[in-house]
Each structure stands twice: as C-alpha cells, then as structure tokens.
Enzyme design. Structure first.
Site, PDB file in Angstrom:
ATOM      1  N   ASP A  46     -29.129  26.470 128.593  1.00 16.83           N
ATOM      2  CA  ASP A  46     -30.379  26.853 129.245  1.00 16.83           C
ATOM      3  C   ASP A  46     -30.474  26.216 130.626  1.00 16.83           C
ATOM      4  OD1 ASP A  46     -31.236  28.337 127.067  1.00 16.83           O
ATOM      5  OD2 ASP A  46     -32.367  26.675 126.178  1.00 16.83           O
ATOM      6  N   TYR A  74     -25.342  17.330 121.083  1.00 13.86           N
ATOM      7  CA  TYR A  74     -26.397  17.266 122.089  1.00 13.86           C
ATOM      8  C   TYR A  74     -27.180  15.968 121.946  1.00 13.86           C
ATOM      9  CZ  TYR A  74     -25.764  22.370 122.380  1.00 13.86           C
ATOM     10  OH  TYR A  74     -25.241  23.628 122.518  1.00 13.86           O
ATOM     11  N   ASP A  88     -39.751  24.707 125.678  1.00 10.29           N
ATOM     12  CA  ASP A  88     -39.313  23.700 126.643  1.00 10.29           C
ATOM     13  C   ASP A  88     -40.279  23.748 127.812  1.00 10.29           C
ATOM     14  OD1 ASP A  88     -38.586  25.941 128.115  1.00 10.29           O
ATOM     15  OD2 ASP A  88     -36.436  25.550 128.035  1.00 10.29           O
ATOM     16  N   ARG A 181     -33.789  24.368 120.696  1.00 11.41           N
ATOM     17  CA  ARG A 181     -35.230  24.625 120.821  1.00 11.41           C
ATOM     18  C   ARG A 181     -35.828  25.097 119.496  1.00 11.41           C
ATOM     19  NH1 ARG A 181     -36.063  28.822 124.448  1.00 11.41           N
ATOM     20  NH2 ARG A 181     -33.832  29.224 124.599  1.00 11.41           N
TER      21      ARG A 181
END
Length: 230
Positions: A46, A74, A88, A181
């Site tokens: 992203d 991550y 986000d 997300r």
C-alpha cells in the site's frame, strides 16, 4: 546516447519502498531511469506502507509468481479506539470508541484468534477486482461492495506489544494474500471496538530481508554507474 545492454538475462532487485509511493511508482521510476524494457514487482505494498519490494527484470519476470507466493513478515503499529473506511490513514476517521475497558490479556487473546489458518475478507480499499473493477475504485466513489469473497490465509505469528496502549506495536508473519489491514480491522471487531493501521513496514519476503534492500535513488545511481558509464 545511452543504450540498454544488448543481453538482458534479467535480475532480481530489492527496494525499500518509500512512504506514499505506490508499488507501480517504483516500477515506473526504475523502468524510465534504468531503461528496463521489462520489469514487474512481486507483491504490492500500500502507498502508506514502507519496506521490502521485490522487482524482477528481463527473463527474471517469469519468476514473479514464485516470489509472490513466499511467506512475508511485517512490523507496524495499530491504534485501538478509532476507525477509518480504509483501515489506515488514507481516509478520515469515521468512528470513535471507548477503549478504557480493554485489557492487555484481551488484546493478546484476540491476536491469538487471528493466528493460524483463518478466513479473511479483504478490505474495501484494496486492488482486488470484483466484476472487472478494482474495489478501491468503488470505495473512492462512496460505493459498497457486498460480494467480496473471503479467502483462506495463514497467519503464522501475530505478536502484539501493549505497552503503548491504545497504540499496539505488532509483528506478523503470514502467507501470500494476507491483508494486514483486515487483521487490524478484525482485531478491533473481536474486542468490540475499532482499530486502524498507523504504520506498516514489510521486513521480509521468503529469505529476502529489507536490510539488504536499496533505496530507489541508490539503486538507480549504482545501476547507471555499472551499465551506462560516462
């Protein structure tokens, strides 16, 4: 005039994607600056995420699917108590919740529920195509998509650190196709609350780690020096 080298067996490039760049921005920048005729990336990040992006050029592009399929790691921070449509900071806050009753033990338990093989619904702000159109295109017009299909993903590790509550630092190891997300959104839902992703960094894809990656400009400078000497 500089010329592309005559033979192009291709190469694998590790880039530390800058904040606010799309993965396609990186591809296009390298294509123009290094005059690559064929280049693609293995696994989208992203715009508001940073970290490891694998790119392949020339004949190496045939191996993109192989790299995309590898396990990913991550690190990042989620914040409890607020939500956004995109989960986000791309979109404005649209919900606020009282976090005073949430305990560290409840957060740890929710993270454990999201570990292992799980069914996950991708976020509405994603690049998945439904009826030929990317979901984020619908979302940016204010439309909803009720026919988003869930997918089976594997989350090997979902480690959370609650010292900064309501900000929660995390480390996630997961399979191809996992949306961080969505994990953040679902963690908030499991707690009867809301959550959004404050920052995200991809640190590993398979055996490749972000500490071995170049910056965009650093790679371009080195490539031009090696292939297009003055």
């Amino acid at each position: 005039m500089h010329q592309q080298p005559q033979t192009d067996p291709g190469q694998l490039i590790l880039i530390d994607k800058p904040l606010e760049w799309t993965s396609f921005d990186v591809v296009n920048k390298l294509r123009r600056a290094c005059k690559f005729k064929k280049i693609g990336h293995a696994g989208t990040l992203d715009p508001l995420a940073t970290g490891l992006l694998i790119l392949c050029t020339g004949k190496m592009t045939k191996q993109i699917d192989q790299y995309q399929a590898q396990e990913k790691e991550y690190t990042g921070t989620l914040v409890l108590g607020k939500t956004t449509p995109s989960v986000d900071l791309e979109t404005a806050f649209d919900g606020e919740f009282d976090v005073s009753g949430i305990t560290p033990e409840q957060i740890q338990a929710a993270a454990r529920q999201l570990t292992g093989e799980i069914q996950q619904i991708p976020p509405i702000y994603s690049a998945i195509r439904v009826n030929g159109e990317r979901l984020y295109e619908k979302a940016r017009r204010g439309e909803t998509a009720s026919d988003i299909k869930s997918r089976l993903v594997t989350v090997s590790n979902f480690n959370v650190l609650t010292d900064g509550f309501p900000a929660i630092d995390f480390r996630i190891v997961c399979s191809k196709g996992t949306y961080i997300r969505s994990l953040v959104r679902d963690l908030g839902l499991l707690l009867g609350n809301g959550a959004y992703l404050a920052n995200l960094r991809r640190t590993r894809i398979g055996e490749f780690v972000v500490k071995d990656a170049d910056s965009v400009e650093g790679f371009i400078e080195r490539y031009r020096t090696e292939h297009f000497p003055a």
